[in-house]
Design a protein around this motif. Structure first.
Motif, PDB file in Angstrom:
ATOM      1  N   LEU A  93      -1.837   9.741  -0.156  1.00  0.00           N
ATOM      2  CA  LEU A  93      -0.972   8.566   0.000  1.00  0.00           C
ATOM      3  C   LEU A  93      -1.800   7.307   0.208  1.00  0.00           C
ATOM      4  CD1 LEU A  93       1.744   9.952   2.436  1.00  0.00           C
ATOM      5  CD2 LEU A  93       1.909   9.684  -0.043  1.00  0.00           C
ATOM      6  N   ILE A  94      -1.302   6.224  -0.357  1.00  0.00           N
ATOM      7  CA  ILE A  94      -1.921   4.920  -0.131  1.00  0.00           C
ATOM      8  C   ILE A  94      -0.867   4.051   0.539  1.00  0.00           C
ATOM      9  CG2 ILE A  94      -2.945   2.883  -1.204  1.00  0.00           C
ATOM     10  CD1 ILE A  94      -3.709   4.823  -3.549  1.00  0.00           C
ATOM     11  N   VAL A  95      -1.254   3.437   1.638  1.00  0.00           N
ATOM     12  CA  VAL A  95      -0.359   2.543   2.367  1.00  0.00           C
ATOM     13  C   VAL A  95      -0.835   1.123   2.106  1.00  0.00           C
ATOM     14  CG1 VAL A  95       0.556   1.891   4.622  1.00  0.00           C
ATOM     15  CG2 VAL A  95       0.015   4.288   4.140  1.00  0.00           C
ATOM     16  N   ILE A  96       0.068   0.296   1.608  1.00  0.00           N
ATOM     17  CA  ILE A  96      -0.264  -1.092   1.304  1.00  0.00           C
ATOM     18  C   ILE A  96       0.563  -2.002   2.204  1.00  0.00           C
ATOM     19  CG2 ILE A  96      -0.215  -2.886  -0.475  1.00  0.00           C
ATOM     20  CD1 ILE A  96      -0.522  -0.657  -2.566  1.00  0.00           C
ATOM     21  N   LYS A  97      -0.112  -2.879   2.919  1.00  0.00           N
ATOM     22  CA  LYS A  97       0.560  -3.878   3.754  1.00  0.00           C
ATOM     23  C   LYS A  97       0.557  -5.195   2.992  1.00  0.00           C
ATOM     24  CE  LYS A  97       1.656  -3.358   7.507  1.00  0.00           C
ATOM     25  NZ  LYS A  97       2.987  -3.070   7.989  1.00  0.00           N
ATOM     26  N   THR A  98       1.724  -5.852   2.961  1.00  0.00           N
ATOM     27  CA  THR A  98       1.858  -7.115   2.230  1.00  0.00           C
ATOM     28  C   THR A  98       2.419  -8.192   3.143  1.00  0.00           C
ATOM     29  OG1 THR A  98       4.150  -6.772   1.521  1.00  0.00           O
ATOM     30  CG2 THR A  98       2.420  -5.814   0.124  1.00  0.00           C
ATOM     31  N   LEU A  99       2.456  -9.387   2.619  1.00  0.00           N
ATOM     32  CA  LEU A  99       3.180 -10.448   3.295  1.00  0.00           C
ATOM     33  C   LEU A  99       4.654 -10.049   3.338  1.00  0.00           C
ATOM     34  CD1 LEU A  99       1.509 -13.514   1.542  1.00  0.00           C
ATOM     35  CD2 LEU A  99       1.103 -12.707   3.881  1.00  0.00           C
ATOM     36  N   PRO A 100       5.414 -10.548   4.308  1.00  0.00           N
ATOM     37  CA  PRO A 100       6.825 -10.155   4.418  1.00  0.00           C
ATOM     38  C   PRO A 100       7.596 -10.393   3.124  1.00  0.00           C
ATOM     39  CG  PRO A 100       6.145 -11.368   6.363  1.00  0.00           C
ATOM     40  CD  PRO A 100       5.006 -11.453   5.389  1.00  0.00           C
ATOM     41  N   GLY A 101       8.370  -9.368   2.726  1.00  0.00           N
ATOM     42  CA  GLY A 101       9.227  -9.474   1.553  1.00  0.00           C
ATOM     43  C   GLY A 101       8.563  -9.184   0.219  1.00  0.00           C
ATOM     44  N   LEU A 102       7.286  -8.818   0.216  1.00  0.00           N
ATOM     45  CA  LEU A 102       6.573  -8.675  -1.058  1.00  0.00           C
ATOM     46  C   LEU A 102       6.095  -7.255  -1.364  1.00  0.00           C
ATOM     47  CD1 LEU A 102       4.571 -12.016  -1.019  1.00  0.00           C
ATOM     48  CD2 LEU A 102       6.590 -11.439  -2.364  1.00  0.00           C
ATOM     49  N   ALA A 103       6.505  -6.286  -0.567  1.00  0.00           N
ATOM     50  CA  ALA A 103       6.076  -4.910  -0.841  1.00  0.00           C
ATOM     51  C   ALA A 103       6.639  -4.413  -2.165  1.00  0.00           C
ATOM     52  CB  ALA A 103       6.490  -3.989   0.305  1.00  0.00           C
ATOM     53  N   ASP A 104       7.868  -4.814  -2.497  1.00  0.00           N
ATOM     54  CA  ASP A 104       8.444  -4.371  -3.774  1.00  0.00           C
ATOM     55  C   ASP A 104       7.673  -4.943  -4.960  1.00  0.00           C
ATOM     56  OD1 ASP A 104       9.365  -6.930  -3.215  1.00  0.00           O
ATOM     57  OD2 ASP A 104      11.323  -6.605  -4.131  1.00  0.00           O
ATOM     58  N   ILE A 130       2.394   4.635  -1.731  1.00  0.00           N
ATOM     59  CA  ILE A 130       2.108   5.086  -3.086  1.00  0.00           C
ATOM     60  C   ILE A 130       1.680   6.542  -2.992  1.00  0.00           C
ATOM     61  CG2 ILE A 130       0.769   4.645  -5.176  1.00  0.00           C
ATOM     62  CD1 ILE A 130       2.477   2.214  -4.130  1.00  0.00           C
ATOM     63  N   ALA A 131       2.402   7.423  -3.674  1.00  0.00           N
ATOM     64  CA  ALA A 131       2.076   8.847  -3.666  1.00  0.00           C
ATOM     65  C   ALA A 131       1.315   9.199  -4.938  1.00  0.00           C
ATOM     66  CB  ALA A 131       3.348   9.681  -3.561  1.00  0.00           C
ATOM     67  N   MET A 132       0.156   9.797  -4.753  1.00  0.00           N
ATOM     68  CA  MET A 132      -0.662  10.256  -5.865  1.00  0.00           C
ATOM     69  C   MET A 132      -0.644  11.781  -5.892  1.00  0.00           C
ATOM     70  SD  MET A 132      -1.641   7.372  -7.104  1.00  0.00           S
ATOM     71  CE  MET A 132      -2.909   7.824  -8.280  1.00  0.00           C
ATOM     72  N   LYS A 133      -1.000  12.383  -7.034  1.00  0.00           N
ATOM     73  CA  LYS A 133      -0.967  13.843  -7.147  1.00  0.00           C
ATOM     74  C   LYS A 133      -1.992  14.516  -6.252  1.00  0.00           C
ATOM     75  CE  LYS A 133       1.091  14.496 -11.614  1.00  0.00           C
ATOM     76  NZ  LYS A 133       0.998  15.043 -12.961  1.00  0.00           N
ATOM     77  N   ASP A 134      -3.145  13.875  -6.029  1.00  0.00           N
ATOM     78  CA  ASP A 134      -4.188  14.491  -5.219  1.00  0.00           C
ATOM     79  C   ASP A 134      -5.010  13.417  -4.513  1.00  0.00           C
ATOM     80  OD1 ASP A 134      -6.273  13.609  -7.095  1.00  0.00           O
ATOM     81  OD2 ASP A 134      -5.517  15.209  -8.389  1.00  0.00           O
ATOM     82  N   ASN A 135      -5.842  13.854  -3.597  1.00  0.00           N
ATOM     83  CA  ASN A 135      -6.658  12.942  -2.792  1.00  0.00           C
ATOM     84  C   ASN A 135      -7.642  12.141  -3.643  1.00  0.00           C
ATOM     85  OD1 ASN A 135      -5.304  14.304  -0.797  1.00  0.00           O
ATOM     86  ND2 ASN A 135      -7.118  15.173   0.177  1.00  0.00           N
ATOM     87  N   ALA A 136      -8.261  12.790  -4.636  1.00  0.00           N
ATOM     88  CA  ALA A 136      -9.242  12.096  -5.482  1.00  0.00           C
ATOM     89  C   ALA A 136      -8.575  10.962  -6.262  1.00  0.00           C
ATOM     90  CB  ALA A 136      -9.920  13.075  -6.426  1.00  0.00           C
ATOM     91  N   SER A 137      -7.368  11.198  -6.754  1.00  0.00           N
ATOM     92  CA  SER A 137      -6.642  10.149  -7.479  1.00  0.00           C
ATOM     93  C   SER A 137      -6.328   8.979  -6.557  1.00  0.00           C
ATOM     94  CB  SER A 137      -5.337  10.707  -8.056  1.00  0.00           C
ATOM     95  OG  SER A 137      -5.589  11.710  -8.996  1.00  0.00           O
TER      96      SER A 137
END
Length: 149
Positions: A93-104, A130-137
């Motif tokens: 999994l990748i966690v992305i933090k954005t400015l408010p209202g912009l994650a979409d 963001i879900a990826m198939k595996d850790n390397a991806s």
């Protein structure tokens, strides 16, 4: 599906003078793409399509932007660069933090890139997963995110 439909819309308005949403729905149907008026209206807004005076005197849809050219991917990548505050990987999994209202917008950018091994994305207000198939991806995508930023 959205990206394919929007690409088809751009192809249609490049070769035909389309004046109304109904004409565009019919043109899409001829191409094998079903769409509702509400979906088409959102696409027109998202793609910044505008009506311009056609050579024959009526109006037609055209792509907005510099010199009438609309580059959806370039615009999304710019929004991505300006909206992402931080990101990190947690296994696949990748966690992305954005400015408010912009994650979409961040998710939309990554989804439009047709990234191999991307299983899916989900966005809240200022956080995207963001879900990826595996850790390397996931690690490789983090490298790509670094390049985008």
């Amino acid at each position: 599906m959205k990206a394919e439909r929007q690409k088809k819309i751009l192809e249609i308005i490049a070769r035909e003078d389309i004046e109304t949403q109904n004409q565009l729905i019919e043109a899409l149907a001829r191409e094998g793409v079903k769409s509702t008026q509400a979906t088409l209206s959102r696409d027109i807004r998202d793609m910044h399509l505008v009506k311009e005076l056609a050579p024959e005197g009526g109006y037609r849809y055209t792509a907005g932007g510099k010199e009438g050219i609309f580059d959806h991917d370039v615009r999304l990548k710019k929004i991505f660069r300006e909206s992402v505050v931080d990101y990190d990987v947690a296994q696949n999994l990748i966690v992305i933090k954005t400015l408010p209202g912009l994650a979409d917008a961040a998710c939309s950018t990554l989804d439009s890139m047709h990234i191999p091994n991307l299983v899916g994305s989900i966005a809240g207000d200022d956080t995207a997963f963001i879900a990826m198939k595996d850790n390397a991806s996931a690690e490789r995508l983090c490298d790509e995110i670094e390049d985008l930023l």
